[in-house]
Design a protein around this motif. Structure first.
Motif, mmCIF file in Angstrom:
data_model
loop_
_atom_site.group_PDB
_atom_site.id
_atom_site.type_symbol
_atom_site.label_atom_id
_atom_site.label_comp_id
_atom_site.label_asym_id
_atom_site.label_seq_id
_atom_site.Cartn_x
_atom_site.Cartn_y
_atom_site.Cartn_z
ATOM 1 N N ASP B 137 0.831 -1.195 0.000
ATOM 2 C CA ASP B 137 0.000 0.000 0.000
ATOM 3 C C ASP B 137 0.871 1.252 0.000
ATOM 4 O OD1 ASP B 137 -2.030 1.775 0.157
ATOM 5 O OD2 ASP B 137 -2.926 0.962 1.984
ATOM 6 N N ILE B 138 0.804 1.982 -1.100
ATOM 7 C CA ILE B 138 1.600 3.205 -1.215
ATOM 8 C C ILE B 138 0.702 4.378 -0.850
ATOM 9 C CG2 ILE B 138 2.941 4.645 -2.782
ATOM 10 C CD1 ILE B 138 3.414 2.009 -4.414
ATOM 11 N N ASN B 148 1.638 -5.450 4.328
ATOM 12 C CA ASN B 148 0.842 -6.140 5.346
ATOM 13 C C ASN B 148 0.413 -5.177 6.457
ATOM 14 O OD1 ASN B 148 1.064 -8.699 4.097
ATOM 15 N ND2 ASN B 148 3.119 -8.919 4.946
ATOM 16 N N GLY B 149 0.090 -3.973 6.041
ATOM 17 C CA GLY B 149 -0.411 -2.988 6.990
ATOM 18 C C GLY B 149 0.635 -2.304 7.847
ATOM 19 N N LYS B 150 1.888 -2.696 7.658
ATOM 20 C CA LYS B 150 2.918 -2.084 8.497
ATOM 21 C C LYS B 150 3.861 -1.191 7.699
ATOM 22 C CE LYS B 150 5.396 -4.515 11.290
ATOM 23 N NZ LYS B 150 6.041 -5.781 11.731
ATOM 24 N N ASP B 151 4.074 0.030 8.213
ATOM 25 C CA ASP B 151 4.983 0.991 7.585
ATOM 26 C C ASP B 151 6.368 0.369 7.478
ATOM 27 O OD1 ASP B 151 6.304 3.181 6.663
ATOM 28 O OD2 ASP B 151 6.287 4.273 8.559
ATOM 29 N N ILE B 152 6.939 0.393 6.268
ATOM 30 C CA ILE B 152 8.246 -0.232 6.104
ATOM 31 C C ILE B 152 9.384 0.773 6.243
ATOM 32 C CG2 ILE B 152 7.374 -2.100 4.678
ATOM 33 C CD1 ILE B 152 8.358 -0.622 2.210
ATOM 34 N N GLY B 153 9.049 2.001 6.648
ATOM 35 C CA GLY B 153 10.061 3.004 6.982
ATOM 36 C C GLY B 153 11.046 3.333 5.878
#
Lengths: 224, 224
Positions: B137-138, B148-153
């Motif tokens: 998700d961008i 998977n709903g988690k910010d990948i930083g």
DNA sequence: AGTATTTTGAACATTTGGTGAACATATCGC
DNA sequence: GCGATATGTTCACCAAATGTTCAAAATACT
């Protein structure tokens, strides 16, 4: 309560309208011609109603109205047109210009205030009265912010910053956007000034300071 | 939102158009003659609209237009022509020159802005709000990318790279194009720097890292 | 006018990110 | 399979962004 734009080339009228609506708790933006109105709309992201005089130099009310309807972001903004003569009214309706209400000059300020209220209600003026986040309470009535029930004594700029963040929570805001919104579109100061205020605001927010996240390379974001 | 090229030898006009469109959120590239315009088109991979003055030194607007239509990559780029006199308009239409819109000088900047918006909409560019690919998700509002709903930083460069890939998915992008687009067309660095960032981006994308495919001997391609 | 408060940006500190050289590994043409 | 070339990977140094402090300037208050 709401941010309202009034565009009229006659200073007297502008002041009159602005003063009355301010007393109703609205934040007023003033433009003396169409160009200025459009600039304000472009730069100020959260205008909730526009009051446009039909006859203005540079760009008349219709042009501004057309602009508003063309921009996706503003297309649904309620617009009230002010016209100098009753005769024009028919014309307006005939043209189906897309305005939400018409008021003919001279008008009673109180009538105008009432119509403004109606328009805002009709627009479903999202009662974004969500201002309590855990033990962080943003009280716009008392004009103060409390953490654990205690006023944290924000200065005016800090308070405005807080409100802006509250109205845009979850959205990454660049320093430029913040400056435009909180300091005003005609402010030309150092972008880093924002940082200084963020720091102070974070400090005063105590345990909630971390809710203002840094978006590296971009700006800040208020998280709840 | 979009990258737009304005080519005109008159500085005033160029600035005027650029300023207004910048306020609409577009990234502007400026050229003062036809040669320059073509160079910019060659170097910058993702120009979404070209505004060309008909009368320019070196190469006039028609020549640039012909060039655009001849190159496979740019053939479908919307092109708006600016012409100095109304009389020329008939001529243009008669010539079936292949431009998408014509504006005669002098023009109202706002009208031009509106027409630009129309062209972009017509080109289907504006509605590219597809930023969710499975569990990737961008989120341009929050300025973050989630898997998977988690910010990948992502770091700033990685984020910009991601956005560029998203806007050009399915298209093979050379290292040069990537450098020009993400680092800026005036950046002169090592091409291999791109590789380093690709590696880090792939790592952070986890299971979606493979979506950035290597196009051997050329560059990379984002596949969804 | 005088005092207190707030705002501002320069200066410095700290953290984070970008870069490209160097080496490792993979791929290709022969 | 071999050399040549392209890409993957690692890492240390340098650059850039942000945090923090502070004193001068602006503003508000009395």
């Amino acid at each position: 309560m709401s941010v309202i734009l009034i565009a009229d080339d006659e200073v007297r009228i502008r002041r009159l309208v602005a003063d009355f609506l301010k007393r109703d708790g609205h934040t007023m933006l003033e433009a003396s011609n169409g160009e200025e109105a459009i600039r304000l709309i472009e730069q100020h992201g959260e205008i909730e109603l526009a009051i446009l005089d039909v006859m203005m130099p540079e760009k008349d009310g219709f042009s501004v109205l057309r602009y508003i309807r063309e921009q996706e972001l503003t297309a649904k903004m309620p617009v009230m047109m002010l016209t100098a003569r009753a005769e024009e009214l028919d014309q307006l309706h005939g043209l189906q210009s897309g305005a939400d209400d018409y008021v003919t000059k001279p008008f009673s300020p109180l009538v105008l205030c009432a119509r403004v209220k109606n328009l805002l209600l009709r627009a479903g003026k999202k009662d974004d009265n969500t201002n309590k986040f855990g033990e962080l309470d943003i009280d716009e009535i008392r004009h103060e912010v409390r953490v654990n029930g205690k006023d944290i004594g924000l200065t005016p700029k800090e308070y405005e910053l807080m409100i802006y963040f509250k109205n845009n929570r979850g959205i990454a805001l660049s320093r430029e956007k913040i400056l435009n919104a909180v300091w005003g579109y005609d402010y030309f100061g150092d972008l880093r000034t924002v940082d200084t205020h963020i720091k102070k605001l974070r400090a005063k927010l105590g345990e909630y300071g971390g809710k203002i996240e840094t978006v590296r390379g971009y700006g800040y974001r208020f998280e709840v």
